[in-house]
Design a protein around this motif. Structure first.
Motif, PDB file in Angstrom:
ATOM      1  N   MET A  26       0.982  -1.161  -0.079  1.00  0.00           N
ATOM      2  CA  MET A  26       0.076  -0.035  -0.193  1.00  0.00           C
ATOM      3  C   MET A  26       0.923   1.195   0.073  1.00  0.00           C
ATOM      4  O   MET A  26       0.543   2.122  -0.791  1.00  0.00           O
ATOM      5  CB  MET A  26      -0.963  -0.031   1.050  1.00  0.00           C
ATOM      6  CG  MET A  26      -2.052  -1.205   1.122  1.00  0.00           C
ATOM      7  SD  MET A  26      -2.926  -1.164  -0.170  1.00  0.00           S
ATOM      8  CE  MET A  26      -2.451  -2.485  -1.284  1.00  0.00           C
ATOM      9  N   GLU A  27       1.967   1.293   0.800  1.00  0.00           N
ATOM     10  CA  GLU A  27       2.996   2.563   0.781  1.00  0.00           C
ATOM     11  C   GLU A  27       3.346   2.572  -0.682  1.00  0.00           C
ATOM     12  O   GLU A  27       3.871   3.829  -0.987  1.00  0.00           O
ATOM     13  CB  GLU A  27       4.046   1.972   1.656  1.00  0.00           C
ATOM     14  CG  GLU A  27       3.621   2.171   3.084  1.00  0.00           C
ATOM     15  CD  GLU A  27       4.757   1.459   4.218  1.00  0.00           C
ATOM     16  OE1 GLU A  27       5.572   1.105   3.678  1.00  0.00           O
ATOM     17  OE2 GLU A  27       4.441   1.427   5.486  1.00  0.00           O
ATOM     18  N   GLN A  28       3.864   1.555  -1.171  1.00  0.00           N
ATOM     19  CA  GLN A  28       4.489   1.746  -2.774  1.00  0.00           C
ATOM     20  C   GLN A  28       3.276   2.265  -3.589  1.00  0.00           C
ATOM     21  O   GLN A  28       3.701   2.969  -4.339  1.00  0.00           O
ATOM     22  CB  GLN A  28       4.776   0.393  -3.061  1.00  0.00           C
ATOM     23  CG  GLN A  28       5.944  -0.284  -2.678  1.00  0.00           C
ATOM     24  CD  GLN A  28       7.344   0.511  -2.908  1.00  0.00           C
ATOM     25  OE1 GLN A  28       7.643   0.850  -4.054  1.00  0.00           O
ATOM     26  NE2 GLN A  28       8.006   0.684  -1.958  1.00  0.00           N
ATOM     27  N   ILE A  29       2.189   1.801  -3.473  1.00  0.00           N
ATOM     28  CA  ILE A  29       0.829   2.557  -4.370  1.00  0.00           C
ATOM     29  C   ILE A  29       0.849   4.014  -3.981  1.00  0.00           C
ATOM     30  O   ILE A  29       0.625   4.730  -4.836  1.00  0.00           O
ATOM     31  CB  ILE A  29      -0.311   1.784  -4.115  1.00  0.00           C
ATOM     32  CG1 ILE A  29      -0.239   0.327  -4.584  1.00  0.00           C
ATOM     33  CG2 ILE A  29      -1.558   2.519  -4.811  1.00  0.00           C
ATOM     34  CD1 ILE A  29      -1.020  -0.641  -4.401  1.00  0.00           C
ATOM     35  N   VAL A  30       0.658   4.554  -2.634  1.00  0.00           N
ATOM     36  CA  VAL A  30       0.184   5.679  -2.163  1.00  0.00           C
ATOM     37  C   VAL A  30       1.678   6.644  -2.614  1.00  0.00           C
ATOM     38  O   VAL A  30       1.419   7.852  -3.154  1.00  0.00           O
ATOM     39  CB  VAL A  30       0.437   5.726  -0.662  1.00  0.00           C
ATOM     40  CG1 VAL A  30       0.307   7.242  -0.292  1.00  0.00           C
ATOM     41  CG2 VAL A  30      -0.875   5.131  -0.302  1.00  0.00           C
ATOM     42  N   SER A  31       2.844   5.863  -2.564  1.00  0.00           N
ATOM     43  CA  SER A  31       4.121   7.127  -3.343  1.00  0.00           C
ATOM     44  C   SER A  31       4.364   7.130  -4.361  1.00  0.00           C
ATOM     45  O   SER A  31       4.967   7.826  -5.025  1.00  0.00           O
ATOM     46  CB  SER A  31       5.293   6.417  -2.272  1.00  0.00           C
ATOM     47  OG  SER A  31       5.667   5.073  -2.954  1.00  0.00           O
ATOM     48  N   GLY A  32       3.501   6.146  -5.338  1.00  0.00           N
ATOM     49  CA  GLY A  32       3.580   6.210  -6.760  1.00  0.00           C
ATOM     50  C   GLY A  32       4.765   5.497  -7.396  1.00  0.00           C
ATOM     51  O   GLY A  32       5.031   5.394  -8.559  1.00  0.00           O
ATOM     52  N   HIS A  33       5.231   4.598  -6.452  1.00  0.00           N
ATOM     53  CA  HIS A  33       6.370   3.479  -7.134  1.00  0.00           C
ATOM     54  C   HIS A  33       5.626   2.300  -7.436  1.00  0.00           C
ATOM     55  O   HIS A  33       6.434   1.568  -8.388  1.00  0.00           O
ATOM     56  CB  HIS A  33       7.197   3.104  -5.833  1.00  0.00           C
ATOM     57  CG  HIS A  33       8.143   4.300  -5.273  1.00  0.00           C
ATOM     58  ND1 HIS A  33       7.735   5.105  -4.370  1.00  0.00           N
ATOM     59  CD2 HIS A  33       9.390   4.815  -5.777  1.00  0.00           C
ATOM     60  CE1 HIS A  33       8.863   6.129  -4.080  1.00  0.00           C
ATOM     61  NE2 HIS A  33       9.785   5.905  -5.053  1.00  0.00           N
ATOM     62  N   ARG A  34       4.340   2.149  -7.212  1.00  0.00           N
ATOM     63  CA  ARG A  34       3.742   0.916  -8.144  1.00  0.00           C
ATOM     64  C   ARG A  34       2.531   1.639  -8.909  1.00  0.00           C
ATOM     65  O   ARG A  34       1.823   2.425  -8.514  1.00  0.00           O
ATOM     66  CB  ARG A  34       3.128   0.141  -6.961  1.00  0.00           C
ATOM     67  CG  ARG A  34       4.017  -0.900  -6.190  1.00  0.00           C
ATOM     68  CD  ARG A  34       4.603  -2.033  -7.257  1.00  0.00           C
ATOM     69  NE  ARG A  34       3.544  -2.679  -7.742  1.00  0.00           N
ATOM     70  CZ  ARG A  34       3.085  -3.635  -7.474  1.00  0.00           C
ATOM     71  NH1 ARG A  34       3.283  -4.463  -6.480  1.00  0.00           N
ATOM     72  NH2 ARG A  34       2.155  -4.467  -8.321  1.00  0.00           N
ATOM     73  N   ALA A  35       2.629   1.214 -10.204  1.00  0.00           N
ATOM     74  CA  ALA A  35       1.789   1.818 -11.019  1.00  0.00           C
ATOM     75  C   ALA A  35       0.307   1.228 -11.350  1.00  0.00           C
ATOM     76  O   ALA A  35      -0.381   1.263 -12.229  1.00  0.00           O
ATOM     77  CB  ALA A  35       2.493   2.256 -12.260  1.00  0.00           C
ATOM     78  N   LEU A  36      -0.033   0.351 -10.544  1.00  0.00           N
ATOM     79  CA  LEU A  36      -1.202  -0.642 -10.390  1.00  0.00           C
ATOM     80  C   LEU A  36      -2.422   0.251 -10.412  1.00  0.00           C
ATOM     81  O   LEU A  36      -2.474   1.410  -9.694  1.00  0.00           O
ATOM     82  CB  LEU A  36      -1.101  -1.671  -9.755  1.00  0.00           C
ATOM     83  CG  LEU A  36      -1.233  -1.639  -8.249  1.00  0.00           C
ATOM     84  CD1 LEU A  36      -2.610  -1.596  -7.512  1.00  0.00           C
ATOM     85  CD2 LEU A  36      -0.538  -2.678  -7.525  1.00  0.00           C
TER      86      LEU A  36
END
Length: 221
Positions: A26-36
Protein backbone atom coordinates in the motif's frame (compact mmCIF):
# COMPACT_ATOMS: atom_id res chain seq x y z
CA UNK A 1 6.34 -9.69 -3.56
CA UNK A 2 7.13 -13.39 -3.17
CA UNK A 3 4.02 -15.56 -3.49
CA UNK A 4 5.60 -18.65 -1.96
CA UNK A 5 6.86 -16.69 1.05
CA UNK A 6 3.36 -15.30 1.61
CA UNK A 7 1.90 -18.79 1.26
CA UNK A 8 4.29 -20.13 3.90
CA UNK A 9 3.44 -17.22 6.21
CA UNK A 10 -0.30 -17.89 5.78
CA UNK A 11 0.19 -21.57 6.63
CA UNK A 12 2.02 -20.54 9.81
CA UNK A 13 -0.73 -17.98 10.50
CA UNK A 14 2.04 -15.39 10.78
CA UNK A 15 -0.41 -12.49 10.71
CA UNK A 16 2.05 -9.75 11.62
CA UNK A 17 4.30 -10.73 8.72
CA UNK A 18 1.38 -10.74 6.28
CA UNK A 19 0.16 -7.34 7.50
CA UNK A 20 3.67 -5.93 7.01
CA UNK A 21 3.73 -7.20 3.43
CA UNK A 22 0.31 -5.67 2.73
CA UNK A 23 1.28 -2.36 4.32
CA UNK A 24 4.47 -2.22 2.24
CA UNK A 25 2.48 -2.72 -0.96
CA UNK A 26 0.00 0.00 0.00
CA UNK A 27 2.88 2.38 0.77
CA UNK A 28 4.35 1.70 -2.69
CA UNK A 29 1.02 2.56 -4.31
CA UNK A 30 0.52 5.73 -2.27
CA UNK A 31 4.05 6.93 -3.05
CA UNK A 32 3.59 6.28 -6.76
CA UNK A 33 6.29 3.61 -6.95
CA UNK A 34 3.67 1.02 -7.98
CA UNK A 35 1.65 1.90 -11.06
CA UNK A 36 -1.18 -0.60 -10.58
CA UNK A 37 -4.80 0.52 -10.71
CA UNK A 38 -7.62 -0.53 -8.40
CA UNK A 39 -10.55 -2.36 -9.99
CA UNK A 40 -14.20 -2.12 -8.94
CA UNK A 41 -15.21 -5.77 -8.76
CA UNK A 42 -18.71 -6.92 -9.83
CA UNK A 43 -19.14 -8.64 -6.43
CA UNK A 44 -19.13 -5.25 -4.70
CA UNK A 45 -15.58 -4.72 -3.40
CA UNK A 46 -12.47 -2.96 -4.68
CA UNK A 47 -9.54 -5.11 -5.81
CA UNK A 48 -5.89 -4.03 -5.76
CA UNK A 49 -4.06 -6.66 -7.87
CA UNK A 50 -0.56 -6.55 -6.39
CA UNK A 51 0.89 -9.68 -8.04
CA UNK A 52 0.21 -11.80 -11.13
CA UNK A 53 2.60 -14.71 -11.63
CA UNK A 54 1.18 -17.33 -14.00
CA UNK A 55 -1.45 -19.33 -12.09
CA UNK A 56 -0.63 -17.49 -8.85
CA UNK A 57 -1.94 -14.11 -7.79
CA UNK A 58 -2.11 -11.80 -4.79
CA UNK A 59 -4.74 -9.09 -4.26
CA UNK A 60 -5.88 -6.76 -1.52
CA UNK A 61 -9.68 -6.64 -1.38
CA UNK A 62 -11.22 -3.56 0.24
CA UNK A 63 -14.80 -3.60 1.57
CA UNK A 64 -16.78 -0.62 2.89
CA UNK A 65 -15.48 2.68 4.19
CA UNK A 66 -15.59 4.39 0.78
CA UNK A 67 -17.89 4.45 -2.26
CA UNK A 68 -18.21 0.79 -3.26
CA UNK A 69 -19.38 -0.81 -6.49
CA UNK A 70 -22.87 -2.24 -6.23
CA UNK A 71 -22.87 -6.03 -6.70
CA UNK A 72 -23.84 -6.79 -10.30
CA UNK A 73 -23.52 -10.59 -10.27
CA UNK A 74 -25.14 -13.15 -7.97
CA UNK A 75 -23.40 -13.27 -4.62
CA UNK A 76 -23.25 -17.10 -4.49
CA UNK A 77 -20.21 -18.10 -6.50
CA UNK A 78 -17.23 -20.44 -6.68
CA UNK A 79 -13.69 -19.80 -7.85
CA UNK A 80 -11.49 -21.65 -10.32
CA UNK A 81 -8.65 -21.15 -7.87
CA UNK A 82 -7.75 -22.17 -4.32
CA UNK A 83 -8.13 -19.16 -2.03
CA UNK A 84 -6.23 -18.26 1.14
CA UNK A 85 -7.31 -14.98 2.70
CA UNK A 86 -6.00 -13.05 5.72
CA UNK A 87 -8.07 -10.23 7.22
CA UNK A 88 -6.00 -7.04 7.41
CA UNK A 89 -8.57 -5.04 9.37
CA UNK A 90 -12.25 -5.32 10.26
CA UNK A 91 -14.22 -8.55 9.98
CA UNK A 92 -15.43 -10.61 7.05
CA UNK A 93 -18.24 -13.15 7.14
CA UNK A 94 -18.11 -16.11 4.79
CA UNK A 95 -21.01 -18.53 4.33
CA UNK A 96 -20.39 -21.82 2.57
CA UNK A 97 -23.36 -22.95 0.52
CA UNK A 98 -24.65 -26.48 0.04
CA UNK A 99 -25.15 -26.87 -3.71
CA UNK A 100 -26.17 -30.12 -5.40
CA UNK A 101 -27.56 -31.01 -8.81
CA UNK A 102 -31.38 -31.03 -8.79
CA UNK A 103 -32.94 -30.94 -12.28
CA UNK A 104 -36.41 -31.86 -10.96
CA UNK A 105 -36.89 -29.06 -8.39
CA UNK A 106 -33.99 -26.64 -8.83
CA UNK A 107 -33.60 -23.27 -7.15
CA UNK A 108 -30.84 -21.89 -9.40
CA UNK A 109 -29.06 -22.22 -12.69
CA UNK A 110 -25.25 -22.38 -12.82
CA UNK A 111 -23.49 -19.70 -14.89
CA UNK A 112 -19.90 -19.77 -16.08
CA UNK A 113 -17.98 -16.52 -15.71
CA UNK A 114 -15.49 -15.94 -18.52
CA UNK A 115 -13.16 -13.03 -17.76
CA UNK A 116 -11.10 -11.25 -20.39
CA UNK A 117 -7.88 -9.38 -19.47
CA UNK A 118 -9.52 -6.26 -20.92
CA UNK A 119 -11.93 -6.25 -17.96
CA UNK A 120 -14.97 -7.74 -19.67
CA UNK A 121 -16.84 -10.55 -17.89
CA UNK A 122 -19.24 -12.79 -19.78
CA UNK A 123 -21.78 -14.70 -17.67
CA UNK A 124 -22.96 -17.68 -19.71
CA UNK A 125 -25.88 -19.87 -18.59
CA UNK A 126 -25.21 -23.60 -18.49
CA UNK A 127 -27.58 -26.56 -18.57
CA UNK A 128 -26.75 -27.36 -14.93
CA UNK A 129 -29.68 -26.87 -12.53
CA UNK A 130 -29.04 -27.05 -8.79
CA UNK A 131 -30.59 -26.63 -5.37
CA UNK A 132 -28.76 -24.21 -3.09
CA UNK A 133 -29.12 -24.17 0.70
CA UNK A 134 -27.17 -22.06 3.22
CA UNK A 135 -24.39 -23.83 5.08
CA UNK A 136 -22.11 -22.88 7.94
CA UNK A 137 -21.06 -19.25 8.35
CA UNK A 138 -17.61 -18.24 9.53
CA UNK A 139 -16.60 -14.73 10.61
CA UNK A 140 -12.90 -13.97 10.35
CA UNK A 141 -11.32 -11.08 12.26
CA UNK A 142 -8.13 -9.04 11.86
CA UNK A 143 -5.05 -11.26 11.71
CA UNK A 144 -6.98 -14.46 11.08
CA UNK A 145 -6.73 -16.56 7.93
CA UNK A 146 -9.29 -18.75 6.19
CA UNK A 147 -9.13 -20.94 3.08
CA UNK A 148 -11.58 -22.03 0.40
CA UNK A 149 -10.87 -24.75 -2.15
CA UNK A 150 -11.61 -24.17 -5.82
CA UNK A 151 -15.18 -25.10 -6.72
CA UNK A 152 -16.75 -24.49 -3.30
CA UNK A 153 -19.79 -22.21 -3.50
CA UNK A 154 -19.90 -19.43 -0.94
CA UNK A 155 -20.98 -15.86 -0.32
CA UNK A 156 -19.17 -13.11 1.60
CA UNK A 157 -20.73 -10.57 3.96
CA UNK A 158 -19.19 -7.62 5.78
CA UNK A 159 -20.85 -7.46 9.23
CA UNK A 160 -22.65 -4.14 9.58
CA UNK A 161 -21.09 -2.88 6.37
CA UNK A 162 -18.07 -1.74 8.37
CA UNK A 163 -14.68 -1.29 6.64
CA UNK A 164 -12.66 -4.45 6.11
CA UNK A 165 -9.82 -5.61 3.89
CA UNK A 166 -8.20 -8.93 3.09
CA UNK A 167 -4.90 -10.10 1.61
CA UNK A 168 -5.94 -12.81 -0.86
CA UNK A 169 -3.65 -15.50 -2.26
CA UNK A 170 -4.99 -17.44 -5.23
CA UNK A 171 -3.65 -20.43 -7.16
CA UNK A 172 -5.61 -21.27 -10.32
CA UNK A 173 -6.27 -24.95 -11.02
CA UNK A 174 -6.27 -26.21 -14.61
CA UNK A 175 -9.59 -27.15 -16.14
CA UNK A 176 -11.68 -25.16 -13.66
CA UNK A 177 -14.13 -22.34 -14.34
CA UNK A 178 -15.41 -19.48 -12.21
CA UNK A 179 -19.10 -20.12 -11.51
CA UNK A 180 -22.05 -18.20 -10.09
CA UNK A 181 -25.66 -19.05 -9.35
CA UNK A 182 -28.51 -17.16 -10.97
CA UNK A 183 -32.25 -17.35 -11.60
CA UNK A 184 -33.47 -20.34 -13.58
CA UNK A 185 -34.69 -18.25 -16.51
CA UNK A 186 -31.92 -15.62 -16.53
CA UNK A 187 -30.10 -14.91 -19.77
CA UNK A 188 -26.39 -14.53 -20.19
CA UNK A 189 -24.99 -11.04 -20.01
CA UNK A 190 -21.77 -9.05 -20.17
CA UNK A 191 -20.23 -6.72 -17.61
CA UNK A 192 -17.25 -4.37 -17.66
CA UNK A 193 -14.99 -4.07 -14.62
CA UNK A 194 -14.33 -0.39 -13.92
CA UNK A 195 -10.71 0.59 -13.40
CA UNK A 196 -9.88 3.47 -11.07
CA UNK A 197 -7.47 6.22 -12.09
CA UNK A 198 -4.16 6.86 -10.33
CA UNK A 199 -5.58 9.40 -7.86
CA UNK A 200 -8.52 7.18 -6.90
CA UNK A 201 -6.20 4.18 -6.47
CA UNK A 202 -3.86 6.18 -4.23
CA UNK A 203 -6.78 7.31 -2.05
CA UNK A 204 -8.03 3.73 -1.69
CA UNK A 205 -4.54 2.49 -0.78
CA UNK A 206 -4.04 5.37 1.69
CA UNK A 207 -7.32 4.61 3.47
CA UNK A 208 -6.45 0.91 3.66
CA UNK A 209 -2.95 1.67 4.94
CA UNK A 210 -4.32 3.93 7.67
CA UNK A 211 -6.67 1.22 8.89
CA UNK A 212 -3.96 -1.47 8.74
CA UNK A 213 -1.90 0.63 11.15
CA UNK A 214 -4.79 1.33 13.52
CA UNK A 215 -4.55 -0.73 16.74
CA UNK A 216 -7.30 -3.27 17.27
CA UNK A 217 -8.26 -5.61 20.08
CA UNK A 218 -7.33 -8.79 18.22
CA UNK A 219 -3.77 -9.87 18.90
CA UNK A 220 -1.49 -10.81 15.99
CA UNK A 221 0.72 -13.85 15.83
Amino acid sequence: MDYRALERAARREAAAELLRHAATEMEQIVSGHRALRAVRHPLGFICLPVLRDGPRGVCVHVFGGMPQPEPTVPQVHSHSWDLTSTVLYGRLGNRRMRVHDEPAQPTHRVFEVHSDPSGIDDLRPTERLVRCLPGAEQTTARGQTYSLPAGEFHTSVVPGGRPAATLVLGRTLPGRADLSLGPLSAQGHRMVRRTCDAAQTARIAQAALRRIHEPEQESLS
